[in-house]
Enzyme design. Structure first.
Site, short mmCIF file in Angstrom:
data_model
loop_
_atom_site.label_atom_id
_atom_site.label_comp_id
_atom_site.label_asym_id
_atom_site.label_seq_id
_atom_site.Cartn_x
_atom_site.Cartn_y
_atom_site.Cartn_z
N GLY A 142 0.87 -1.19 0.00
CA GLY A 142 0.00 0.00 0.00
C GLY A 142 0.89 1.22 0.00
N PRO A 143 0.33 2.38 -0.32
CG PRO A 143 -1.16 4.14 -0.54
CD PRO A 143 -1.08 2.66 -0.60
CB SER A 144 4.72 5.98 1.75
OG SER A 144 5.34 6.48 2.90
N GLY A 145 2.39 5.67 4.24
CA GLY A 145 1.55 6.45 5.15
C GLY A 145 0.14 5.91 5.29
CB VAL A 146 -1.86 3.40 3.39
CG1 VAL A 146 -1.14 2.07 3.50
CG2 VAL A 146 -3.34 3.18 3.23
N GLY A 147 -0.82 3.11 6.60
CA GLY A 147 -1.02 2.43 7.88
C GLY A 147 -0.61 0.97 7.88
CE LYS A 148 3.23 -0.15 3.27
NZ LYS A 148 3.01 1.29 3.05
NE ARG A 175 10.84 6.96 8.25
CZ ARG A 175 9.95 6.13 7.72
NH1 ARG A 175 9.37 5.20 8.47
NH2 ARG A 175 9.64 6.23 6.45
NE ARG A 268 5.68 7.83 8.61
CZ ARG A 268 5.82 6.93 7.63
NH1 ARG A 268 5.26 5.74 7.75
NH2 ARG A 268 6.51 7.23 6.55
NE ARG A 279 8.85 8.15 1.96
CZ ARG A 279 9.14 7.03 2.63
NH1 ARG A 279 8.19 6.35 3.20
NH2 ARG A 279 10.38 6.63 2.75
CG ASP A 303 -12.42 5.97 6.67
OD1 ASP A 303 -11.79 6.79 7.36
OD2 ASP A 303 -13.52 6.22 6.13
#
Ligand SMILES: Nc1ncnc2c1ncn2[C@@H]1O[C@H](COP(=O)(O)OP(=O)(O)OP(=O)(O)O)[C@@H](O)[C@H]1O
Ligand SMILES: Nc1nc2c(ncn2[C@@H]2O[C@H](COP(=O)(O)O)[C@@H](O)[C@H]2O)c(=O)[nH]1
Length: 390
Positions: A142-148, A175, A268, A279, A303
């Protein structure tokens, strides 16, 4: 129950010329597959060593040293070998622990045939046998930041003994809170590129300007811990895994909107403005591919986090409905008897076990799952090594 032994390891381990004019160092086995003889082993009698492979091609009369893929057994004090399905050699390692004693050397499986084309050489691939009905690995994209990462952390926290995370390699800088070997293996680009060239990666991709990849070893390490492997990888990586021989469940996580995705990435606070914009640009293409490429078995919309997590658990068979069924990749109708000698003081006991290889799943790259082992009573005929049951 059994007939003539298919293979007696002890007869071969007394040290003799191997019959092809090559001086044997002892502890070698010889398995014929078509025109080729696979010579496995080569440890000295007074020490252990890693397991070497040579191939004698009877049609040309030449010896070939193949490209060896996968993690091989570390040390070997001798072994038995038997050909299964005409495409892999099952190896029982002497003197190793029960969870490390059955290995497969794939010599002509679909995976090996594919790799031969890529490498342009003879290729063999190691895959360790693991017992039980381990579940398919789970690929989450899934795209970066989606919550994976958030969803995976929730899963690992609630089911710590069930899931294990495949620790990827990356050339991006760590990080603040990230630990080497836990979140990623942080790597120099030239080192990673060299490992990729030598076939150590199941998949790799250039993502948001850095190199990311899943090593075969990372997936094997989770299988060895008896857990179900979770991979957090981008869509390009998922496509490569789909095209590989790793039998997995593919799940794509979608954001409710691009605006919400941007808010999550900004909140984030781990990327610079430039990186966030990069991204987000990549996210649009990823979402399009995630929804329409046919790579993914399931799409989940993240969501409401709790709802998405419930749905993820449901998919993984943890929400009360039946777990996802796996179908075996290959059917091998065989059972073996293995003689494990155990020496007690002043006493030599023979423990025989039945090894059921009729439900094997997976294989290289990664582990061969579905081995079933049962202890059985002693035979009185002095059986040694591996024997087939008919
Ligand atoms: N359903 C949700 N609603 C609101 N915020 C969420 C939701 N899911 C995750 N988040 C938050 O969004 C941010 C990004 O989540 P996360 O780091 O898990 O994304 P990711 O998909 O793993 O990103 P990357 O691919 O960059 O590693 C985090 O701060 C997380 O707390
Ligand atoms: N193809 C692969 N993609 C990977 C792997 N490990 C992580 N990722 C993906 O990279 C992006 C960015 O991750 P970040 O930690 O820098 O935010 C994200 O989409 C991950 O899914 C990998 O081994 N292979």
């Amino acid at each position: 129950m059994g007939e003539a032994p298919a293979f007696f390891v002890d007869n071969l381990q007394n040290g003799f010329s191997n019959g092809f004019g090559l001086k044997s160092k002892g502890f070698e086995t010889f398995t014929d597959v078509g025109d080729k003889t696979f010579v496995i082993g080569g440890a000295n009698s007074d020490s252990t060593s890693s397991v070497g492979i040579q191939i004698y091609d009877k049609s040309t009369g030449k010896w070939v040293i193949p490209t060896v893929l996968g993690t091989k057994p570390k040390t070997c004090k001798g072994h038995s070998a038997i050909l299964l399905n005409e495409d892999r050699i099952m190896i029982s390692i002497r003197g190793s622990t029960p969870d490390d004693c059955i290995w497969f050397l794939e010599v002509d499986t679909e995976y090996v045939k594919e790799q031969k084309k890529d490498f342009g050489t003879e290729v063999v691939a190691w895959s360790k046998g693991v017992t039980g009905e381990a579940e398919k690995p789970v690929v989450i994209s899934g795209p970066s930041g989606v919550g994976k990462g958030t969803l995976i952390n929730m899963l690992m926290k609630e089911f710590p003994s069930m899931f294990g995370f495949s620790v990827s390699h990356t050339t991006r800088a760590p990080r603040g809170m990230e630990k080497n070997g836990v979140h990623y293996h942080f790597t120099e680009r030239n080192v990673m590129e060299n490992d990729i060239k030598h076939g150590k990666f199941l998949e790799f991709a250039s993502v948001h300007g850095n190199l990311y990849g899943t090593s075969i070893e990372a997936v094997e390490a989770v299988a060895d811990s008896g857990k179900r492997c979770i991979l957090d990888i981008d869509v390009q990586g998922a496509r490569s895994v789909r095209a590989s021989y790793l039998d997995a469940v593919f799940i794509f996580i979608c954001p409710p909107s691009m605006r919400e995705l941007e808010e999550r990435l900004r909140a984030r606070g781990t990327e610079t403005e430039d990186q966030i914009l990069k991204r987000l640009r990549n996210a649009e293409a990823e979402i399009e591919q995630g929804e329409s490429s046919g790579i993914f078995d399931y799409i989940l919309y993240n969501d409401n986090l709790e709802e998405c997590y419930e749905n993820l658990m449901e998919l993984l068979g943890l929400g009360g409905s039946a777990p996802i069924k796996q179908k075996p990749l290959s059917k091998i109708n065989k059972k073996m008897v293995i003689n494990c000698e155990t020496k007690e003081v002043g006493n030599e006991a023979k423990n025989l076990i039945i090894l059921d290889v009729s439900s094997l799943k997976g294989g290289a790259p990664g582990r061969t799952r579905g081995l079933n082992i049962h202890a059985i009573d002693l035979f009185s005929d002095g059986l040694n090594g591996i024997r087939e049951l008919r």
